[in-house]
Each structure stands twice: as C-alpha cells, then as structure tokens.
Design a protein around this motif. Sequence first.
Motif, PDB file in Angstrom:
ATOM      1  N   UNK A  19      10.098  91.075  77.243  1.00 20.14           N
ATOM      2  CA  UNK A  19       9.611  89.908  77.997  1.00 20.14           C
ATOM      3  C   UNK A  19      10.637  88.783  78.028  1.00 20.14           C
ATOM      4  N   UNK A  20      11.366  88.630  76.914  1.00 21.61           N
ATOM      5  CA  UNK A  20      12.367  87.541  76.874  1.00 21.61           C
ATOM      6  C   UNK A  20      13.478  87.780  77.878  1.00 21.61           C
ATOM      7  N   UNK A  21      13.887  89.097  78.016  1.00 26.30           N
ATOM      8  CA  UNK A  21      14.932  89.382  79.003  1.00 26.30           C
ATOM      9  C   UNK A  21      14.428  89.136  80.413  1.00 26.30           C
ATOM     10  N   UNK A  22      13.184  89.519  80.657  1.00 25.79           N
ATOM     11  CA  UNK A  22      12.636  89.276  81.992  1.00 25.79           C
ATOM     12  C   UNK A  22      12.584  87.785  82.292  1.00 25.79           C
ATOM     13  N   UNK A  23      12.106  87.022  81.248  1.00 30.49           N
ATOM     14  CA  UNK A  23      12.064  85.573  81.471  1.00 30.49           C
ATOM     15  C   UNK A  23      13.466  84.995  81.650  1.00 30.49           C
ATOM     16  N   UNK A  24      14.413  85.539  80.862  1.00 32.33           N
ATOM     17  CA  UNK A  24      15.793  85.068  80.995  1.00 32.33           C
ATOM     18  C   UNK A  24      16.339  85.337  82.394  1.00 32.33           C
ATOM     19  N   UNK A  84      20.259  67.562  86.371  1.00 33.73           N
ATOM     20  CA  UNK A  84      18.926  68.175  86.355  1.00 33.73           C
ATOM     21  C   UNK A  84      19.009  69.662  86.049  1.00 33.73           C
ATOM     22  N   UNK A  85      19.993  70.340  86.655  1.00 39.83           N
ATOM     23  CA  UNK A  85      20.157  71.777  86.406  1.00 39.83           C
ATOM     24  C   UNK A  85      20.504  72.018  84.939  1.00 39.83           C
ATOM     25  N   UNK A  86      21.410  71.151  84.419  1.00 39.07           N
ATOM     26  CA  UNK A  86      21.776  71.293  82.997  1.00 39.07           C
ATOM     27  C   UNK A  86      20.561  71.088  82.078  1.00 39.07           C
ATOM     28  N   UNK A  87      19.728  70.081  82.443  1.00 39.70           N
ATOM     29  CA  UNK A  87      18.528  69.832  81.644  1.00 39.70           C
ATOM     30  C   UNK A  87      17.571  71.026  81.693  1.00 39.70           C
ATOM     31  N   UNK A  88      17.431  71.597  82.924  1.00 37.48           N
ATOM     32  CA  UNK A  88      16.552  72.771  83.051  1.00 37.48           C
ATOM     33  C   UNK A  88      17.077  73.944  82.217  1.00 37.48           C
ATOM     34  N   UNK A  89      18.410  74.103  82.216  1.00 42.23           N
ATOM     35  CA  UNK A  89      18.970  75.208  81.421  1.00 42.23           C
ATOM     36  C   UNK A  89      18.717  74.985  79.922  1.00 42.23           C
ATOM     37  N   UNK A  90      18.849  73.715  79.457  1.00 41.69           N
ATOM     38  CA  UNK A  90      18.568  73.444  78.047  1.00 41.69           C
ATOM     39  C   UNK A  90      17.100  73.714  77.711  1.00 41.69           C
ATOM     40  N   UNK A  91      16.213  73.266  78.639  1.00 35.34           N
ATOM     41  CA  UNK A  91      14.785  73.521  78.404  1.00 35.34           C
ATOM     42  C   UNK A  91      14.493  75.025  78.412  1.00 35.34           C
ATOM     43  N   UNK A  92      15.220  75.763  79.266  1.00 37.56           N
ATOM     44  CA  UNK A  92      15.046  77.211  79.320  1.00 37.56           C
ATOM     45  C   UNK A  92      15.500  77.847  78.005  1.00 37.56           C
ATOM     46  N   UNK A  93      16.633  77.367  77.480  1.00 37.13           N
ATOM     47  CA  UNK A  93      17.127  77.910  76.216  1.00 37.13           C
ATOM     48  C   UNK A  93      16.114  77.652  75.097  1.00 37.13           C
ATOM     49  N   UNK A  94      15.536  76.434  75.105  1.00 35.64           N
ATOM     50  CA  UNK A  94      14.527  76.138  74.086  1.00 35.64           C
ATOM     51  C   UNK A  94      13.303  77.038  74.241  1.00 35.64           C
ATOM     52  N   UNK A  95      12.880  77.265  75.511  1.00 32.71           N
ATOM     53  CA  UNK A  95      11.719  78.132  75.741  1.00 32.71           C
ATOM     54  C   UNK A  95      12.008  79.555  75.300  1.00 32.71           C
ATOM     55  N   UNK A  96      13.254  80.011  75.582  1.00 37.12           N
ATOM     56  CA  UNK A  96      13.614  81.382  75.164  1.00 37.12           C
ATOM     57  C   UNK A  96      13.611  81.495  73.634  1.00 37.12           C
ATOM     58  N   UNK A  97      14.110  80.445  72.986  1.00 40.24           N
ATOM     59  CA  UNK A  97      14.127  80.473  71.512  1.00 40.24           C
ATOM     60  C   UNK A  97      12.706  80.534  70.961  1.00 40.24           C
TER      61      UNK A  97
END
Length: 332
Positions: free
Chosen positions: A64-69, A301-314
């Motif tokens: 699931x994490x890879x799919x979300x990634x 904004x894109x950078x912020x979204x990527x950071x939030x994505x990294x946190x969600x993946x973690x």
Amino acid sequence: MARGGINKALVQKARQAILARGEHPSIDAVRVELGNTGSKTTIHRYLKELEAADQGRGTAPIPLTDQLSNLVAHLAEQLREEAQAGVAQEREQLARERRDHQDRLRQAEDRSQHFEAQCVGLTEQLQAAQQELQQERQARQQAEVENARLLQSNHDLDTRLQDRDGHIRSLEEKHQHARDALEHYRQAAKEQREQDQRRHEAQVQQLQLELRQLQQTLMIKQDELTQLNRDNARLLAEARQQQKDLQSRQRKLEQHEQALANGQHTWAQAEQENSALRERCDTLQGEVARLGEVRDMQGLLVHSLQERLAEALAQLKYLSHPPAEAGSVHQA
C-alpha cells in the motif's frame, strides 16, 4: 493526452528495452527512450497498466505504501507539469506582448526619426525662403532708391524746362518790344526807314534763329522727358512685378511655416505614444515579476506537499509495521 502518436505498445516496448539493460523504467527514462516525446501523464498511465498486467500474471501485490508513493508522485508530477505549463503559457504570452511592444516602439522610433528629418528639411527650406525674402527686400529697396533718383531727375528736368519756357517768353516779349519800337521808328522817322528796317530785319532774323534753336532745344528736352516717362513707367511696372513676386514668396513662406507646425504637432503626438508605450513596458515588466513570484510560491507549495507526503508515508510505514511486529519477525 498522448502527443506525437505515443501509444501503449510503444511505451511497453520502451519499458522492456530499459528492463533489458537492467535499469529502472521510470517515467523520464521511458520518455527519453521514446525520443523525448509523449506526455508524462500518459506514459505514467501506460506504465501503471503494464505493471498491473505483470502483477496479474503472478507477481506479488504492490504494498500500500508503494501504491500511495506512486500515486502521490504522480499527483506531484501532474501538479508540477500543470504549474510549469501555466508559467510557460504566461511566459509565452508575455514574450508575445513584449515583442509586440518592441515592434510598436521600433515603429514609433522610426516615425519619430522620420518626423525629425522632415522637421530638419522644413527648417532648411524656411531658412532658404527667409534668405530669398531678404534678397527680395534688398532688391526692392534698391529699386525704390533708383525710382526716387529717377523721380528727382524728372523733377530737375521739369524745372529746367520751365526755365527754358520762361526764357522763350522773355525772348518773345523782347521780340514784341522790338516790333513796337520798329513801328515807332517808322512813324517817327521815315528817312531812316530803310536803315532801321535792315537793322530790324537783322535783329528779327537773329531772334528767329535764337527762337528756332530754343524750339529745337525744347523738342530735344521733350523727347528726353518722354523717354524718362517711359523709363519711369517701366520701372514702376518692374516694381509692381517685384511686389507680386514678393507676395507670392511670402505666401510660400507661410505655407512652409504651416507645414513645419504640422510636423512639430505630429512629432509631439509620436512622443506621447512613446511615453504610453514605455509605461506599458513598465507594466509588463511588473507583471513578469509578479508571475515569477507566483511561480516561486507554486514551487514552495509543491515542496510543502512533498514534505507532507513524506510524513504521511512515514506514518503509513509506521502503522503497517509496528515495532513489536518487527521484533517478532527478527526472532523468527
């Protein structure tokens, strides 16, 4: 939407070639393999379909994490492409407006140079016309001086003619007196008639000779006076013609001055247009700066979204594999 005829078969062929080289078939790698053609969104969709097909043939399910990634990477990639497309479109629009502005500014400068050259030509024509007018005025003054001299000469001749007329009248009076004296002498002394008559005839002949000479002189003076009158009339006609020429040149000078005024007015309008175009250029440059700031904000904004994505993946990884479960796995 695919561009340049990209389809699923081409993407599959490129993916297989990359896998055969032992490389990872990413979106950029597949696009390079296709010759830098095709939309990244389309390539990503075809890659997903091919990976799903491979998984359907017996491969293990994707975590699931890879799919979300992959999903978040796809969304981030799509957002970046849309932002870049918007910025590129704005840049293209600004470039077109800048080129149009530069063309209008160049045309305005050409018109300004043309008006300046026309203004210089009109100024030179005006100076030439003023010089011609000054020469005509000098010629007119000389003609007036010559006319005054001729009038004075005519007046002097009239005075001399009047003097001659007075002399002739005086001679005629003398002649009349001589006749009266002769008649008196005839009445007084008949014996001296012949002698007195001869003397009288001699005097009469002398007087007649002087009278004829005076008459001839008078005729010559009258001819001279007639010639002077003709010369005076000719000079007056020339003066009138010069006056007409002077008026014509003055009208031409006024026309040149009017044309010069029109050229200066047109040049002033061109200057106003140049000022308006410069203000428009400043406005466009401000708009370019504003769009640059918008682009930077979108990047943030894109950078912020990527950071939030990294946190969600973690967090997802943490929830999918808790610490206790990981310890039991290591013991087994």
